[in-house]
Design a protein around this motif. Structure first.
Motif, mmCIF file in Angstrom:
data_model
loop_
_atom_site.group_PDB
_atom_site.id
_atom_site.type_symbol
_atom_site.label_atom_id
_atom_site.label_comp_id
_atom_site.label_asym_id
_atom_site.label_seq_id
_atom_site.Cartn_x
_atom_site.Cartn_y
_atom_site.Cartn_z
ATOM 1 N N GLY A 40 0.802 -1.222 0.000
ATOM 2 C CA GLY A 40 0.000 0.000 0.000
ATOM 3 C C GLY A 40 0.838 1.276 0.000
ATOM 4 N N LYS A 43 4.190 1.605 -4.402
ATOM 5 C CA LYS A 43 5.240 1.098 -5.295
ATOM 6 C C LYS A 43 4.681 0.720 -6.665
ATOM 7 C CE LYS A 43 6.315 -2.315 -2.511
ATOM 8 N NZ LYS A 43 5.266 -2.170 -1.464
ATOM 9 N N SER A 44 3.599 -0.074 -6.668
ATOM 10 C CA SER A 44 3.023 -0.506 -7.950
ATOM 11 C C SER A 44 2.484 0.679 -8.727
ATOM 12 C CB SER A 44 1.894 -1.513 -7.742
ATOM 13 O OG SER A 44 2.414 -2.668 -7.175
ATOM 14 N N THR A 45 1.860 1.600 -8.025
ATOM 15 C CA THR A 45 1.325 2.784 -8.703
ATOM 16 C C THR A 45 2.480 3.548 -9.364
ATOM 17 O OG1 THR A 45 -0.424 2.885 -7.059
ATOM 18 C CG2 THR A 45 -0.077 4.864 -8.372
HETATM 19 P P1 ADP Z 1 2.149 -1.115 -3.186
HETATM 20 O O1 ADP Z 1 2.523 -1.550 -4.551
HETATM 21 O O2 ADP Z 1 3.255 -0.383 -2.482
HETATM 22 O O3 ADP Z 1 1.594 -2.230 -2.348
HETATM 23 P P2 ADP Z 1 -0.001 0.308 -4.507
HETATM 24 O O4 ADP Z 1 0.647 1.270 -5.425
HETATM 25 O O5 ADP Z 1 -0.545 -0.947 -5.088
HETATM 26 O O6 ADP Z 1 0.994 -0.011 -3.295
HETATM 27 O O7 ADP Z 1 -1.206 1.044 -3.768
HETATM 28 C C1 ADP Z 1 -1.067 2.283 -3.086
HETATM 29 C C2 ADP Z 1 -2.416 2.754 -2.623
HETATM 30 O O8 ADP Z 1 -3.185 3.181 -3.743
HETATM 31 C C3 ADP Z 1 -3.245 1.705 -1.917
HETATM 32 O O9 ADP Z 1 -3.891 2.307 -0.823
HETATM 33 C C4 ADP Z 1 -4.230 1.275 -2.979
HETATM 34 O O10 ADP Z 1 -5.427 0.839 -2.387
HETATM 35 C C5 ADP Z 1 -4.420 2.547 -3.765
HETATM 36 N N1 ADP Z 1 -4.776 2.303 -5.191
HETATM 37 C C6 ADP Z 1 -4.007 1.694 -6.101
HETATM 38 N N2 ADP Z 1 -4.605 1.647 -7.302
HETATM 39 C C7 ADP Z 1 -5.805 2.287 -7.153
HETATM 40 C C8 ADP Z 1 -6.909 2.586 -8.018
HETATM 41 N N3 ADP Z 1 -6.882 2.209 -9.313
HETATM 42 N N4 ADP Z 1 -7.962 3.245 -7.508
HETATM 43 C C9 ADP Z 1 -7.987 3.619 -6.202
HETATM 44 N N5 ADP Z 1 -6.993 3.374 -5.340
HETATM 45 C C10 ADP Z 1 -5.920 2.719 -5.778
#
Ligand code: ADP
Length: 283
Positions: A40, A43-45
């Motif tokens: 959360g 990173k992925s974002t």
């Molecule tokens: P990580 O890869 O570090 O686990 P993410 O980038 O997946 O983190 O997610 C960061 C935050 O953004 C999380 O709280 C996630 O729920 C939120 N999030 C990610 N993608 C979306 C989306 N498409 N819409 C709304 N919230 C999102």
């Protein structure tokens, strides 16, 4: 020199919440860079913005010298991507997956077969090239994803949690591949929540928490900032950690104690430093 990857004051906002919050850093060509942080953290974002799957709400990103908003196609031509969710087609064979991807990248016939062979050999999947992907183990699938991401000879490789869910031996095998690719000159950005993975593989590590970059540097930098020596004191349920600039100073402190019960000394690692920085563990 143009950075291989550059982020300037980047934000991504979902439902008014910045999940990537004012992120700025650069990755130089040939570098192995790790983004480390809890689930959360964003990173992925961040990877999704770098590989043009989603647009930054604000800020500027360039990859291989191209702007992700203005030169999307050029960015895509110059990157290889291995995402967390396995994106290979289970009903195709290993060879067909490679062939399909190579055609998508318009690699001409004359080169295609050679490149497919070369990369399947590199990840040790040549003898499985006729196998359907659904018959492969998790580690083999990951290796196929890596081979496929490399076939169009990208400049920068993005690996999102490349070893998540794999057993320790398979993880080590992937580490060897990733490290070898970097030694051959490939610029790599990987995300992970495994401390030892970041510590083992990365030249520099950016630590992200709640969308913010909280620390950035080499392991040497972290260890000289927080302390190279650690004294661990166990008393009942409680474990206390105390950092010292050097291991010798930590040892000297231990020797000065009259009661050494439950106390030990060791070199500090990234996990200790992360806990010191954020006050919590990752897993
Ligand atoms: P990580 O890869 O570090 O686990 P993410 O980038 O997946 O983190 O997610 C960061 C935050 O953004 C999380 O709280 C996630 O729920 C939120 N999030 C990610 N993608 C979306 C989306 N498409 N819409 C709304 N919230 C999102």
């Amino acid at each position: 020199m143009v950075a291989a990857v550059s982020l300037e004051e980047v934000y991504k906002v979902y439902n008014k919440v910045p999940v990537v919050n004012d992120l700025s850093f650069e990755i130089q060509a040939g570098e192995m860079f790790g983004l480390l942080g809890p689930n959360g953290a964003g990173k992925s974002t961040t990877i999704r913005m770098l590989i043009t799957l989603t647009r930054p709400t604000q800020g500027r990103i360039t990859v291989a010298g191209y702007d992700v908003n203005r030169d999307r196609d050029r960015v895509k031509q110059n990157i290889g991507v291995v995402l967390q969710q396995i994106s290979i087609d289970n009903d195709l064979s290993v060879w067909e997956n490679m062939e399909f991807h190579a055609r998508m990248h318009h690699i001409p016939n004359s080169k295609r077969q050679k490149l497919i062979d070369r990369w399947l050999e590199y990840v040790e999947l040549v003898d499985r090239k006729e196998s359907l992907v659904k018959t492969l183990s998790g580690g083999m699938k990951r290796r196929l994803q890596i081979a496929r991401a490399l076939i169009h000879q990208p400049q920068v490789l993005f690996l999102d949690e490349p070893t998540v869910g794999l057993d320790p031996q398979t993880r080590r095998r992937l580490w060897e591949i990733i490290r070898d690719l970097n030694r051959q000159g490939m610029t790599i950005l990987l995300t992970t929540h495994y401390m030892e993975e970041a510590e083992f593989l990365c030249d520099r590590i950016g630590i992200v928490d709640a969308g913010k970059l909280i620390e950035l540097g080499t392991m040497d930098y972290f260890r000289s900032k927080y302390g190279k020596g650690l004294v661990v004191k166990e008393s009942g349920e409680r474990i206390d950690y105390q950092f010292f600039p050097t291991l010798d100073e930590a040892k000297a402190y231990l020797n000065s104690l009259s009661d050494k019960t439950g106390v030990m000394v060791r070199p500090s690692n990234l996990e200790d430093i992360f806990i010191e920085m954020t006050g919590r563990r990752l897993d």
